[in-house]
Motif scaffolding. Structure first.
Motif, PDB file in Angstrom:
ATOM      1  N   ILE A  93       0.846  -1.205   0.000  1.00 34.26           N
ATOM      2  CA  ILE A  93       0.000   0.000   0.000  1.00 34.26           C
ATOM      3  C   ILE A  93       0.877   1.250   0.000  1.00 34.26           C
ATOM      4  N   TYR A  99       2.486   1.672  -3.380  1.00 37.27           N
ATOM      5  CA  TYR A  99       1.495   2.154  -4.340  1.00 37.27           C
ATOM      6  C   TYR A  99       1.238   3.647  -4.130  1.00 37.27           C
ATOM      7  N   MET A 100       1.100   4.060  -2.874  1.00 42.51           N
ATOM      8  CA  MET A 100       0.822   5.467  -2.585  1.00 42.51           C
ATOM      9  C   MET A 100       1.991   6.353  -2.997  1.00 42.51           C
ATOM     10  N   ASN A 101       3.231   5.867  -2.810  1.00 48.71           N
ATOM     11  CA  ASN A 101       4.400   6.642  -3.216  1.00 48.71           C
ATOM     12  C   ASN A 101       4.562   6.684  -4.727  1.00 48.71           C
ATOM     13  N   PRO A 140       1.446   9.740  -6.206  1.00 55.91           N
ATOM     14  CA  PRO A 140       1.166  10.742  -5.155  1.00 55.91           C
ATOM     15  C   PRO A 140      -0.156  11.472  -5.415  1.00 55.91           C
ATOM     16  N   ILE A 141      -0.773  11.863  -4.316  1.00 55.75           N
ATOM     17  CA  ILE A 141      -2.053  12.574  -4.410  1.00 55.75           C
ATOM     18  C   ILE A 141      -1.817  14.037  -4.710  1.00 55.75           C
TER      19      ILE A 141
END
Length: 100
Positions: free
Chosen positions: A91, A94-96, A99-100
């Motif tokens: 997770i 994936y988030m890195n 990026p949001i």
């Protein structure tokens, strides 16, 4: 009893995170038996993940988990904890990556 409840919680978390990871194409199921269950139906997969720890809780009420049974329970909890750490790792990766 706390270990049994942890196992139930860990199994549910593993099932949900595995479902999300497979649905979004981020991971594949590594356990061939669970992969077969997923291919048949997600309901079967969730039933296995819920019923096995519940059966263990039932056995706990019949016989205390002492001696080698407790060692097996603790070992299973350690394995599940490492699986949850693995889920956290993918997770975070994936988030890195996105990026949001």
């Amino acid at each position: 009893m706390k270990l049994c409840l942890f196992l139930l919680f860990a199994g549910l978390m593993d099932a949900v995170l595995t479902n999300l990871g497979i649905t979004f194409g981020l991971i594949e199921e590594g356990n061939p038996i669970m992969r077969l269950a997923i291919e048949k139906s997600w309901v079967i997969f969730y039933m296995i993940k819920i019923c096995l720890p519940l059966a263990l809780i039932g056995l706990y009420w019949l016989r205390p988990l002492i001696g080698w049974r407790r060692i097996l329970l603790v070992s299973t909890c350690v394995i599940y904890f490492s699986v949850l750490c693995y889920h956290i790792l993918w997770i975070l990766l994936y988030m890195n990556h996105f990026p949001i």
